[in-house]
Scaffold this motif. Structure first.
Motif, PDB file in Angstrom:
ATOM      1  N   UNK A  43     -33.001  64.825  11.630  1.00 56.23           N
ATOM      2  CA  UNK A  43     -34.124  64.293  11.893  1.00 56.23           C
ATOM      3  C   UNK A  43     -34.126  62.812  11.628  1.00 56.23           C
ATOM      4  N   UNK A  44     -33.564  62.562  10.234  1.00 57.62           N
ATOM      5  CA  UNK A  44     -33.558  61.027   9.823  1.00 57.62           C
ATOM      6  C   UNK A  44     -32.515  60.212  10.796  1.00 57.62           C
ATOM      7  N   UNK A  45     -31.828  60.899  11.144  1.00 56.62           N
ATOM      8  CA  UNK A  45     -30.830  60.077  12.265  1.00 56.62           C
ATOM      9  C   UNK A  45     -31.527  59.921  13.452  1.00 56.62           C
ATOM     10  N   UNK A  46     -32.414  60.739  13.985  1.00 58.03           N
ATOM     11  CA  UNK A  46     -33.059  60.271  15.144  1.00 58.03           C
ATOM     12  C   UNK A  46     -34.111  59.348  14.891  1.00 58.03           C
ATOM     13  N   UNK A  47     -34.880  59.617  13.734  1.00 60.17           N
ATOM     14  CA  UNK A  47     -35.848  58.305  13.676  1.00 60.17           C
ATOM     15  C   UNK A  47     -35.263  57.114  13.355  1.00 60.17           C
ATOM     16  N   UNK A  48     -34.069  57.093  12.575  1.00 62.30           N
ATOM     17  CA  UNK A  48     -33.307  55.668  12.316  1.00 62.30           C
ATOM     18  C   UNK A  48     -32.914  54.990  13.603  1.00 62.30           C
ATOM     19  N   UNK A  49     -32.240  56.019  14.627  1.00 62.61           N
ATOM     20  CA  UNK A  49     -31.948  55.585  15.979  1.00 62.61           C
ATOM     21  C   UNK A  49     -33.210  54.868  16.540  1.00 62.61           C
ATOM     22  N   UNK A  50     -34.316  55.509  16.737  1.00 55.53           N
ATOM     23  CA  UNK A  50     -35.376  55.089  17.503  1.00 55.53           C
ATOM     24  C   UNK A  50     -35.732  53.687  16.867  1.00 55.53           C
ATOM     25  N   UNK A  51     -35.657  53.514  15.388  1.00 52.89           N
ATOM     26  CA  UNK A  51     -36.185  52.131  14.844  1.00 52.89           C
ATOM     27  C   UNK A  51     -35.155  51.277  14.794  1.00 52.89           C
ATOM     28  N   UNK A  52     -34.012  51.397  15.430  1.00 49.36           N
ATOM     29  CA  UNK A  52     -33.048  50.396  15.377  1.00 49.36           C
ATOM     30  C   UNK A  52     -32.174  50.304  13.893  1.00 49.36           C
TER      31      UNK A  52
END
Length: 392
Positions: A136-145
């Protein structure tokens, strides 16, 4: 959006007079009340007098920004977290958090914590996780750049590691005892924002449980009232505490006159919150034994779970792997496939089998795809299938 955040401060749960500015998030616990033996978490305080009562004149939907006045500032873009269904099951209500974007409740937490990383100007986030939290952290970090580093254990499910890598995270397998010292080094030397625990007993990110409050808000709207009891799978108890705090806020705002009893459902192989509650300690560290419920198994507890259970009049319930497997099987038989940890709430409710005088909610946390060994099984192939083969 429903207006700007009304968050104004951080407050210690170990010393309620100890208050701090909202930023920076104190990710290593309260600097005033913590000791070498016990670390006290912080929570976020709000200007409740300015909350528009009309905030709750809405139907549940995806994107927790619909509750933005009662959350820390949300700088990170949404992936559509929240708005998960409430399904009737065996006379109770099952809140299915596997319907979130990365198939777990952790998406609510990471929308908030990745927002904090952006506000801090961090180059990325770092997390110690063997499962849902890392993906989950990886996904939201990716979305946030932002970049993401996931420190995981060698025996975590390969599918879950692949899940985190798919979002571009740097996933590194290290011995369990090395994860947290390495995480602190990444924070101190590289400036990454930590979204998992760094202390002797669990404190975690002070903003994290705020994302989980939105489960309480949704349950209130879905049921038309506060439930009488809520059973949650419990590892570090951030979910448990967040749901409890949400209902406390609803009562504070005059929207409900009652709050539910909270039940911490822990693996019988450890149970740090059960130990702390039984001994009157603020938190506990216990010896642990093997459990397939890897998402919630562990020796370290925290003060949040103790507060939520004690103040709500609830209990800690220890459930065996066998009890969780039976609940998992029966949930799947109704189209609700949870990982073993995600079935702990139902297993805990079944173990008590009490009447609570009102609606009972069991929270399911994650998809069964994330369980140990999923995808490793092989099945026979019918080379020349006939109807008789199918009947057999």
């Amino acid at each position: 959006m429903n207006g700007p955040s009304l968050a104004i401060r951080q407050r210690s749960l170990g010393d309620l007079t100890a208050e701090f500015p909202l930023f920076p998030p104190l990710t290593r616990g309260c600097p005033k009340s913590s000791t070498d033996e016990i670390a006290y978490p912080l929570e976020v305080g709000y200007d409740y007098a300015r909350v528009d009562p009309g905030l709750f004149d809405q139907t549940p939907g995806t994107d927790i920004a619909r509750w933005s006045p009662l959350l820390p500032p949300l700088a990170a873009p949404t992936l559509g977290e929240g708005g998960t269904p409430l399904v009737e099951f065996e006379g109770i209500h099952f809140k299915d958090e596997s319907r979130n974007p990365t198939w777990s409740h952790k998406d609510r937490l990471n929308r908030v914590t990745v927002s904090a990383a952006l506000a801090a100007g961090a180059p990325g986030v770092v997390v110690a996780s063997s499962g849902n939290h890392g993906a989950s952290a990886a996904a939201y970090a990716a979305r946030a750049g932002l970049r993401a580093i996931v420190l995981t254990s060698a025996d975590s499910p390969p599918a879950v590691q692949a899940f985190a890598r798919a979002y571009g995270a740097r996933v590194v397998s290290v011995p369990a005892e090395a994860r947290w010292p390495l995480l602190r080094e990444v924070v101190d030397r590289l400036g990454y924002h930590p979204v998992s625990n760094q202390t002797v007993t669990h404190t975690g990110h002070p903003f994290g449980p705020e994302g989980y409050k939105t489960i309480a808000y949704e349950l209130f709207l879905q049921l038309g009232q506060a439930p009488a009891a809520v059973f949650t799978p419990t590892g570090y108890a951030e979910l448990l505490y967040g749901v409890w705090k949400g209902f406390v806020e609803l009562k504070l705002l005059g929207l409900t006159g009652t709050t539910p009893r909270m039940f911490a459902c822990e693996p019988a192989a450890d149970g740090p919150h059960a130990r702390a509650l039984a001994t009157g300690a603020p938190a506990a560290i216990v010896e642990t034994f093997p459990s397939a419920a890897y998402g919630i198994a562990g020796p370290v507890g925290g003060h949040r779970g103790v507060l939520a259970v004690r103040d709500s009049g609830g209990e800690a319930v220890l459930v065996t792997d066998e009890e969780m497997r039976l609940a998992q099987r029966d949930l799947a038989g109704q189209g609700l496939w949870q990982e073993l940890s995600g079935a702990a709430g139902v297993a805990g409710y079944r173990k008590l089998r009490r009447e609570f005088g009102g609606p009972v909610v069991c929270v399911g946390t994650s998809s069964g795809f994330k369980d140990l060994g999923v995808g490793a099984q092989t099945y026979p192939v019918l080379e020349h299938p006939t109807l008789d083969d199918l009947r057999a």
